[in-house]
Design a protein around this motif. Structure first.
Motif, PDB file in Angstrom:
ATOM      1  N   CYS A  66       0.850  -1.201   0.000  1.00  0.00           N
ATOM      2  CA  CYS A  66       0.000   0.000   0.000  1.00  0.00           C
ATOM      3  C   CYS A  66       0.882   1.246   0.000  1.00  0.00           C
ATOM      4  N   ARG A  67       0.505   2.240  -0.762  1.00  0.00           N
ATOM      5  CA  ARG A  67       1.324   3.473  -0.836  1.00  0.00           C
ATOM      6  C   ARG A  67       1.343   4.236   0.484  1.00  0.00           C
ATOM      7  N   HIS A  68       0.404   3.931   1.395  1.00  0.00           N
ATOM      8  CA  HIS A  68       0.368   4.602   2.697  1.00  0.00           C
ATOM      9  C   HIS A  68       1.178   3.855   3.761  1.00  0.00           C
ATOM     10  N   ASN A  69       1.705   2.668   3.424  1.00  0.00           N
ATOM     11  CA  ASN A  69       2.398   1.821   4.390  1.00  0.00           C
ATOM     12  C   ASN A  69       3.896   2.104   4.364  1.00  0.00           C
ATOM     13  N   GLU A  70       4.427   2.401   5.531  1.00  0.00           N
ATOM     14  CA  GLU A  70       5.868   2.585   5.674  1.00  0.00           C
ATOM     15  C   GLU A  70       6.290   1.896   6.962  1.00  0.00           C
ATOM     16  N   GLY A  71       7.083   0.850   6.831  1.00  0.00           N
ATOM     17  CA  GLY A  71       7.545   0.113   8.003  1.00  0.00           C
ATOM     18  C   GLY A  71       6.404  -0.557   8.760  1.00  0.00           C
TER      19      GLY A  71
END
Length: 96
Positions: A66-71
């Motif tokens: 997902c483009r909103h997912n970071e780590g």
């Protein structure tokens, strides 16, 4: 020192059969799972629970693509949960 991240709010949840949803999601935090970005915190129940004053937040997200997912954390400003291919899916999911 680790900085605290403000977790995104569950802006809207239209899954009325969930035990945490009574006039909005009252879970302290939810987890977005795999598959169709389902809400892993969802459970089908006529009993209503959670915290009366809680405005649910996204505690974790397993959808690394997902483009909103970071780590494994959601960085969207807010999310929407609604029935989808599963009983409760994150409608904010956007493929990276």
């Amino acid at each position: 020192m680790t900085q605290m991240l403000e977790m995104p709010r569950v802006q809207d949840c239209s899954v009325t059969g969930c035990g945490y949803n009574h006039d909005g999601c009252h879970a302290f935090a939810i987890t977005i799972g795999l598959g169709n970005s389902q809400c892993d915190t969802f459970f089908d129940s006529a009993d209503k629970g959670g915290l009366d004053t809680a405005s649910a937040q996204v505690g974790a997200c397993k959808r690394t693509e997902c483009r909103h997912n970071e780590g494994l954390e959601c960085h969207a400003s807010a999310i929407t949960v609604a029935p989808g291919l599963d009983a409760a899916d994150c409608q904010t999911f956007t493929m990276a």
